[in-house]
Each structure stands twice: as structure tokens, then as C-alpha cells.
Design an enzyme around this catalytic site. Structure first.
Site, PDB file in Angstrom:
ATOM      1  N   ASP A  14      -6.339   6.207   3.123  1.00 45.68           N
ATOM      2  CA  ASP A  14      -5.030   5.933   3.720  1.00 45.68           C
ATOM      3  C   ASP A  14      -4.026   7.076   3.512  1.00 45.68           C
ATOM      4  OD1 ASP A  14      -5.999   3.409   4.456  1.00 45.68           O
ATOM      5  OD2 ASP A  14      -5.475   2.596   2.489  1.00 45.68           O
ATOM      6  N   HIS A  42      -7.096   3.550  10.548  1.00 50.42           N
ATOM      7  CA  HIS A  42      -6.392   4.807  10.807  1.00 50.42           C
ATOM      8  C   HIS A  42      -5.250   4.511  11.776  1.00 50.42           C
ATOM      9  CE1 HIS A  42     -10.087   7.479   9.648  1.00 50.42           C
ATOM     10  NE2 HIS A  42      -9.722   6.650   8.706  1.00 50.42           N
TER      11      HIS A  42
HETATM   12  P1  GDP Z   1      -5.556   6.856   7.212  1.00 55.78           P
HETATM   13  O1  GDP Z   1      -6.452   5.684   6.939  1.00 55.78           O
HETATM   14  O2  GDP Z   1      -5.820   8.007   6.303  1.00 55.78           O
HETATM   15  O3  GDP Z   1      -5.565   7.264   8.658  1.00 55.78           O
HETATM   16  O4  GDP Z   1      -4.071   6.373   6.875  1.00 55.78           O
HETATM   17  P2  GDP Z   1      -3.416   4.957   7.279  1.00 55.78           P
HETATM   18  O5  GDP Z   1      -3.135   4.969   8.732  1.00 55.78           O
HETATM   19  O6  GDP Z   1      -4.198   3.833   6.741  1.00 55.78           O
HETATM   20  O7  GDP Z   1      -2.096   4.992   6.411  1.00 55.78           O
HETATM   21  C1  GDP Z   1      -1.098   5.928   6.631  1.00 55.78           C
HETATM   22  C2  GDP Z   1       0.190   5.180   7.065  1.00 55.78           C
HETATM   23  O8  GDP Z   1       1.277   6.023   6.935  1.00 55.78           O
HETATM   24  C3  GDP Z   1       0.175   4.754   8.519  1.00 55.78           C
HETATM   25  O9  GDP Z   1       0.896   3.575   8.654  1.00 55.78           O
HETATM   26  C4  GDP Z   1       0.876   5.904   9.240  1.00 55.78           C
HETATM   27  O10 GDP Z   1       1.522   5.504  10.436  1.00 55.78           O
HETATM   28  C5  GDP Z   1       1.876   6.289   8.213  1.00 55.78           C
HETATM   29  N1  GDP Z   1       2.217   7.708   8.166  1.00 55.78           N
HETATM   30  C6  GDP Z   1       1.405   8.794   8.289  1.00 55.78           C
HETATM   31  N2  GDP Z   1       2.094   9.924   8.059  1.00 55.78           N
HETATM   32  C7  GDP Z   1       3.370   9.539   7.799  1.00 55.78           C
HETATM   33  C8  GDP Z   1       4.552  10.233   7.437  1.00 55.78           C
HETATM   34  O11 GDP Z   1       4.577  11.463   7.304  1.00 55.78           O
HETATM   35  N3  GDP Z   1       5.669   9.489   7.212  1.00 55.78           N
HETATM   36  C9  GDP Z   1       5.682   8.141   7.323  1.00 55.78           C
HETATM   37  N4  GDP Z   1       6.816   7.491   7.087  1.00 55.78           N
HETATM   38  N5  GDP Z   1       4.587   7.447   7.655  1.00 55.78           N
HETATM   39  C10 GDP Z   1       3.450   8.136   7.858  1.00 55.78           C
HETATM   40  P1  IMO Z   2      -9.295   4.489   5.561  1.00 63.12           P
HETATM   41  O1  IMO Z   2     -10.299   5.187   6.441  1.00 63.12           O
HETATM   42  C1  IMO Z   2      -8.477   2.405   1.852  1.00 63.12           C
HETATM   43  C2  IMO Z   2     -11.921   0.535  -0.105  1.00 63.12           C
HETATM   44  C3  IMO Z   2     -11.991  -0.966  -0.268  1.00 63.12           C
HETATM   45  C4  IMO Z   2     -12.911  -1.078  -1.473  1.00 63.12           C
HETATM   46  C5  IMO Z   2     -13.859   0.088  -1.318  1.00 63.12           C
HETATM   47  C6  IMO Z   2     -15.200  -0.291  -0.690  1.00 63.12           C
HETATM   48  O2  IMO Z   2      -8.270   3.742   6.330  1.00 63.12           O
HETATM   49  O3  IMO Z   2      -8.751   5.408   4.528  1.00 63.12           O
HETATM   50  P2  IMO Z   2     -16.023  -0.997   1.727  1.00 63.12           P
HETATM   51  O4  IMO Z   2     -15.513  -2.032   2.678  1.00 63.12           O
HETATM   52  O5  IMO Z   2     -16.003   0.394   2.244  1.00 63.12           O
HETATM   53  O6  IMO Z   2     -17.359  -1.356   1.137  1.00 63.12           O
HETATM   54  O7  IMO Z   2     -14.976  -1.055   0.492  1.00 63.12           O
HETATM   55  O8  IMO Z   2     -13.187   1.039  -0.506  1.00 63.12           O
HETATM   56  N1  IMO Z   2     -11.720   0.971   1.291  1.00 63.12           N
HETATM   57  C7  IMO Z   2     -10.588   1.532   1.740  1.00 63.12           C
HETATM   58  N2  IMO Z   2      -9.411   1.773   1.126  1.00 63.12           N
HETATM   59  N3  IMO Z   2      -8.656   2.837   3.117  1.00 63.12           N
HETATM   60  C8  IMO Z   2      -9.854   2.665   3.734  1.00 63.12           C
HETATM   61  O9  IMO Z   2     -10.168   3.294   4.876  1.00 63.12           O
HETATM   62  C9  IMO Z   2     -10.871   1.932   3.077  1.00 63.12           C
HETATM   63  N4  IMO Z   2     -12.139   1.565   3.383  1.00 63.12           N
HETATM   64  C10 IMO Z   2     -12.641   0.980   2.288  1.00 63.12           C
HETATM   65  O10 IMO Z   2     -10.706  -1.504  -0.511  1.00 63.12           O
HETATM   66  O11 IMO Z   2     -12.186  -0.881  -2.674  1.00 63.12           O
HETATM   67 MG    MG Z   3      -6.273   3.689   6.413  1.00 67.16          MG
END
Ligand code: GDP
Ligand code: IMO
Ligand code: MG
Length: 423
Positions: A14, A42
Site C-alpha cells: 500500500d 491499488h
Molecule cells: P498500492 O497498493 O501500493 O497501490 O497503494 P494503495 O492504493 O493501497 O494505497 C495508497 C493510498 O494512498 C491510495 O488511497 C491512494 O489514492 C493514496 N495516495 C497515493 N499517493 C498519495 C499521495 O501522495 N497523497 C495522498 N494524500 N494520497 C495518496
Molecule cells: P497491495 O498490492 C497490504 C497482506 C495481508 C496478510 C498478508 C498475506 O495493495 O499493496 P495474502 O492474502 O496475500 O495471503 O495475505 O499480506 N496483504 C496486503 N497488505 N496491501 C496488499 O496489497 C496486500 N496483499 C496482502 O494483510 O497480512
Molecule cells: Mg494497496
């Protein structure tokens, strides 16, 4: 000189990988998701709207970009269909999507077993999986009893594979008191998936070789982050694949020597969803503030994310294992209203100060040692150049880069596509 960049999660997931890939995909020919499945969340915000992508690569919004769900992934065609429909409903053209023949299929029994296996563990030992069947599917891959996308294209073979695999799967299901599945039921489901996705299942090697010859721009999109990598993460609280840059080359089928850049995506603080050690976790009002201001709730499960200060020891380890050529810092704006900031630069373990990331058991008892910085207490969301950033934000970012050991290439100051500083 090739034009192939890996986008890798530098922390616990994340970090904003989807946001960075969406930004870079505008000028990319191909985006490949190289591992993981629909456990990803994502988040992408662009002119088409706000999306939470699970298995679809984050280049899907650019009609000229070919999106590949790579050989190293595990695919649930049921959830992929729902995800595609929800994206298409917002007017996005979703035809430019392919799945490698070698990708493994997440079957309904994988999801059932994921939940049951987790449920059978004590609270402390729970991984907190997303219950998307990831672990059970990769387990079958490793024991050579998995079903692959290619099998959907050859039903005689698929029937043989199911007849071989299902007796063992049914023993596991019945052990957990779950309903058993039949070959006929699974064949019917696979027939539906073949009709929906059969023409999307291809051997991506010729396509990628040609793209490489033509010097096309290719992005490899990671899922999760190194701290949940099967080999290098906080085992057993990991996922079942390799989000690292090494996993990118295996999962996408692109040799390490052909990768030109590895960009580590790192949030300027830390978050983690699920079980396992998390050294800089905050249980006070600062942690709550990071969670609230940062909107730190899982995009797949909706669970609140554990929050803490930036862990530079873990990030330095991440840089070594991944070989970052640069980093993309994200969510700088979330720190805009924090008077004081901390960066973890060492741990205390059993009275000893260490500056390297130890193995999981030691992480569980490691106490963070911090450097403290003054915040900048002003809005950074409109900054589009390094010079626009307040002095203290520059000092903080520079220190992160120095501690991680890689230059900054991008700084994200908001979730929207254009809220980014290019260094
Ligand atoms: P990923 O799984 O690595 O793609 O990340 P996620 O989407 O799960 O989590 C990142 C969160 O932060 C999302 O809700 C994005 O919209 C938000 N986000 C990403 N970059 C920024 C930033 O620079 N500022 C803010 N405020 N939000 C961001
Ligand atoms: P993105 O791509 C954050 C965590 C779960 C759990 C461990 C194993 O958005 O960064 P799984 O379902 O893969 O067997 O779970 O990994 N986990 C994540 N945490 N972001 C994710 O994906 C995750 N995908 C799995 O919470 O601890
Ligand atoms: Mg994520």
C-alpha cells in the site's frame, strides 16, 4: 539500452504503487503485473474516476498501453470479470488486457481453504490474509497440482488435471468441514471462464520479445511490498509470492540484465495490514492521526491499516534486496500537519543497538530508535517542483533518500495523477 522499469513496493504494501504506475503508464507501451492475485488493492485516481484495482494492471486507463497479467500471478477469473465490468462501467476501454498462459487459476476451493486455514490458527499466529485464496493457490503451484490459464484452452487436459487434483483438495475441504467440489462443477465454471476470457489467454513471451526488440517502454507492476515477500519478508506473516525486483524478473519473464530501472515506492511513513511484527507501529494519538489523515484503510478488505513512523532500517534492507536505482516517495502531504516527525534509524534488541533488519523473531522484540525532525506545517498538495516544497519537507525527504540509499525520482503530494514532483 532497454526501457524496462520495475515498480516495487518498498515497505509492507500500500505504498502507492498503483498511483505511480498509473502516472507512468501514460507514457508506457506495456504494463505487466508480475505476481500476486486479487489480494492487491491499488487505488488509482485519474480523469476517469477513482478505482481500486485488484488484479487488473494499473495501465488499463491508457488505451494505447497493453496490460498483461503475467506468468507469476494467480488469477481468479470470477473476480476479474467483476472488476473489468466495474471499470468498463466508468467508460474505460478494457480490451487491451491479456493473461499469460502460465498464470495459475484461483479456484473456489482455494478461497474456501484460505479462510479455513486462517481460522484454524491462534489469533497470534494469524497472517490476516485477504482470504482471496492466494496461499492455497501458490501451494498447489509449488506441489505441481495447480490449474493454469493454458488448461482452459484444452479441456481434455483440464479434466485430467482436475481429476488428479480434486481428491486431495476434497480431503482438505472435508477436514475443515467444508463442502466438497466435483470435477463437473469445476469444468462448468472453467467453461464459463474460457468463454469469457479464452481469447485473452496468450503466450506473452513473443509479444515481450518483440516489444524489447522495438525498445518499447515496459513497466513491471509489483503487488504488496518486500516486508511481505515469501523469502525476504516477515515469514510466516507474508504473502506466498515475491513482490521484490527479483520476483519481477521471474514473474514477468524478463531477464535481470534487461531491466533498466528499479523504482522503489515508499510512503513517507509506514503502514501495514495484517499480522506480524511492525517495529515503528504507533498506538497513540499520532498513529490515529496518521490513519485518519492518510485515510489508511485497506482497498481490498477495508481493514484499518496499522500506522507508524518511517522505518529507515527496513527501507535500507529493502533497497539492498531490491537494488533500487531510485525511489518514489508518496503521501508527503499527509505529514503537512505534523509538528514533529520521527524516522527510525536503528533498533534495540535485547539491550543491543543494531542498524540492520533482523529476522522475524527478533523484529518482534525490536524497539525503534528515532531521529526527530521539525515538520513544515504547511500545505504541499499544490507543489509541482522541488523548490515549491517547504525547507523542512526538503530536509525530511533528503534524509529519507540518504538513509534508504537511493536518489529520489518522484515525490507524490496527493492521490491525483498530476499531484507529483519529478526530480
Ligand atoms: P498500492 O497498493 O501500493 O497501490 O497503494 P494503495 O492504493 O493501497 O494505497 C495508497 C493510498 O494512498 C491510495 O488511497 C491512494 O489514492 C493514496 N495516495 C497515493 N499517493 C498519495 C499521495 O501522495 N497523497 C495522498 N494524500 N494520497 C495518496
Ligand atoms: P497491495 O498490492 C497490504 C497482506 C495481508 C496478510 C498478508 C498475506 O495493495 O499493496 P495474502 O492474502 O496475500 O495471503 O495475505 O499480506 N496483504 C496486503 N497488505 N496491501 C496488499 O496489497 C496486500 N496483499 C496482502 O494483510 O497480512
Ligand atoms: Mg494497496
Amino acid at each position: 539500452m532497454s526501457n524496462i522499469t520495475s515498480i516495487v513496493g518498498a515497505q509492507w504494501g500500500d505504498e502507492g504503487k498503483g498511483r505511480i504506475v498509473d502516472y507512468l503508464a501514460v507514457h508506457s507501451d506495456i504494463v505487466i503485473r508480475y505476481q500476486g492475485g486479487d489480494n492487491a488493492g491499488h487505488t488509482v485516481i485519474n480523469d476517469k474516476g477513482k478505482f481500486a484495482l485488484h488484479i487488473i494492471p494499473s495501465g488499463i486507463f491508457n488505451p494505447e498501453t497493453t496490460n498483461i497479467v503475467g506468468a507469476g500471478t494467480v488469477v481468479n477469473f470470477e473476480t476479474m470479470a467483476t472488476e473489468l465490468a466495474s471499470i468498463a462501467a466508468k467508460g474505460v476501454e478494457v480490451t487491451n488486457l491479456f493473461v499469460d498462459v502460465r498464470a495459475h487459476l484461483i479456484m473456489p476451493y482455494h478461497c474456501m481453504l484460505d479462510g479455513a486455514q486462517e481460522g484454524s490458527k491462534s489469533q497470534k499466529m494469524q497472517i490476516g490474509t485477504t482470504k482471496r485464496g492466494i496461499g492455497p493457490c501458490y501451494s498447489d503451484k509449488a506441489t505441481r497440482s495447480g490449474i493454469r490459464a493454458a488448461d482452459l484452452l484444452d479441456f481434455d487436459r483440464l479434466k485430467n488435471r482436475l481429476e488428479m487434483a480434486l481428491p486431495q483438495k476434497n480431503r482438505e475441504l472435508s477436514y475443515f468441514g467444508l463442502p466438497e467440489v466435483t470435477v463437473d462443477e469445476m469444468l462448468a465454471l472453467c467453461a464459463k471462464w474460457r468463454d469469457q476470457f479464452g481469447d485473452k489467454i496468450i503466450d506473452t513471451v513473443p509479444l515481450l520479445r518483440q516489444a524489447y526488440e522495438d525498445n518499447k517502454k515496459i513497466l513491471l507492476e509489483g503487488q504488496l511490498g518486500i516486508m511481505r515477500d515469501l523469502d525476504w519478508g516477515i515469514y510466516p506473516y507474508t504473502t506466498s509470492s515475491s513482490p521484490t525486483s527479483g520476483g519481477a524478473t521471474c514473474g514477468a519473464g524478463i531477464a535481470p540484465s534487461r531491466i533498466s530501472e528499479v523504482i522503489g515506492v515508499a510512503k513517507v511513513y509506514s503502514t501495514s495490514v495484517g499480522g506480524g511484527p511492525f517495529m515503528t507501529e504507533l498506538f497513540d494519538e499520532i498513529g490515529t492521526k496518521l490513519q485518519t489523515v492518510g485515510k489508511e484503510f485497506g482497498a481490498t478488505t477495508g481493514r484499518p491499516r496499522r500506522c507508524g513512523w518511517f522505518d529507515a532500517v527496513a527501507a535500507d534492507y529493502s533497497c539492498w534486496i531490491n537494488g533500487f536505482t531510485s525511489i518514489a516517495l508518496t503521501k508527503l502531504d499527509i505529514l503537512d500537519s505534523f509538528e514533529k516527525l520521527k524516522i527510525c534509524v536503528a533498533y534495540k534488541v535485547n539491550g543491543e543497538i543494531i542498524k540492520h533488519l533482523p529476522e522475524t523473531a527478533q523484529q518482534e522484540i525490536a524497539q525503534p530508535i528515532y531521529e526527530e525532525y521539525d515538520g513544515w506545517m504547511s500545505d504541499t498538495t499544490n507543489a509541482r517542483k522541488w523548490e515549491n516544497l517547504p525547507k523542512n519537507a526538503q530536509i525530511y525527504c533528503k534524509r529519507l533518500s540518504e538513509l534508504v540509499g537511493a536518489p529520489i525520482k518522484y515525490i507524490s503530494v496527493g492521490p491525483e495523477r498530476d499531484q507529483i514532483i519529478i526530480m
